[in-house]
Enzyme design. Sequence first.
Site: not given
Length: 393
Positions: A8, A15, A149, A208, A283, A328, A330-331, A380
């Site tokens: 990814n 990733k 996607d 997301h 960021d 990222g 959202g969590e 994912e």
Amino acid sequence: MKSILTVNAGSSSLKASLYVIAEGKLNSILSYTASRLLETGAVKCKLSESGEVREYPLDMQEGELAHPAAIRGLLSEIETLDGEYEVVAVSHRIVHGGNYNKPQVLTSDVMAELRAKEPLAPLHQPHNLAMVQLMSNAFPEAEQVGCFDTMFHAQDRGFIRENYAIPKELRDQGVKRYGFHGLSYEYISKALKAEYPELAKGRVIVAHLGSGASLCAIHDGKPVLSTMGFSAVDGLPMGTRTGCLDPGILLYLLDHLGWSTDQVEAMLYKNSGIKGLSGLSGDFKAVLDADSAEADQAIEYFCHWTAYHMAGLAQSMGGLDTVVFTAGVGEKSPEIRSLIMASMEWQGFKLNEMRNAVNHRGVINTVHSNKSVILMSTNEELVLAEHASELLR
């Protein structure tokens, strides 16, 4: 041992995960993340079985590009594993799949079609496709598989939800709403069905939220509508992307200010969103931690328009029962979840602020709320591995 490698690649990150195929099941062996590839480069590597985590600077040779260096680091990590792993497939996340509604073996013809979509996802598609050649060189006997996607959204959503109000000749040429972050939505949809089967039957919005951000309305496990459309710049404001924008602004920039298309593209994808609003960074964490009025306004702006789009997606389903936060931001950002859901209290949502504050996985609404708010981690990489395994079979 036969295995599947998932890849990814983003504009500034890579990733990857290695999965072993054992008795028809996929077992994760290694997770590898190389981040900040446009800056110093940092690696985080986790061995799934032992739980060992290593973090270290990316080893870049003089004159070497960041993504090839990250791949070299990944291959080195695989070589150090105990045992021999035969990579039979490399499964790539590719952002824009056009009209492909299922995974594809990446033949030269398929690759040519995907390269034509690069202008619609310039932050991701070129890096996604570059990885295919690098992985072909590293594993010449392995199948290179593309997972898109856009696949999750490719189910028939009907004329109204799939099209723009533009002439038929453009619609016939594929100018329509595609939707993105589909691999994440696919995973969350399946996980929600497994963990909360009754909620999964209802009207759900999955948020997301990361440097790229979108929402997806899902009813009884099927996609209804997403905030992203023809390209990955539409919908919510993001880390550096504008989100929704009056197209008249683009005409103004081109015709009256004399901007080039390259300048417009840079503004749309790289210099706007949270970065443009705050004047600091794309960021989210850096902006949340900053002590400035502009930073506060940027976060409030993001949360306001996210709630605004949630309300619109709720209308598309005739109501809303559950909101799921993932990815990222959202969590990991209680403040952002709290601000968004405060704007949704009129719909009957009420957060349990104690659970929300500690990023409690699972239910984070109060017991008195008649609507559900869930915090879930997306995966994912597992979806990529599952699709490649199915394609091989």
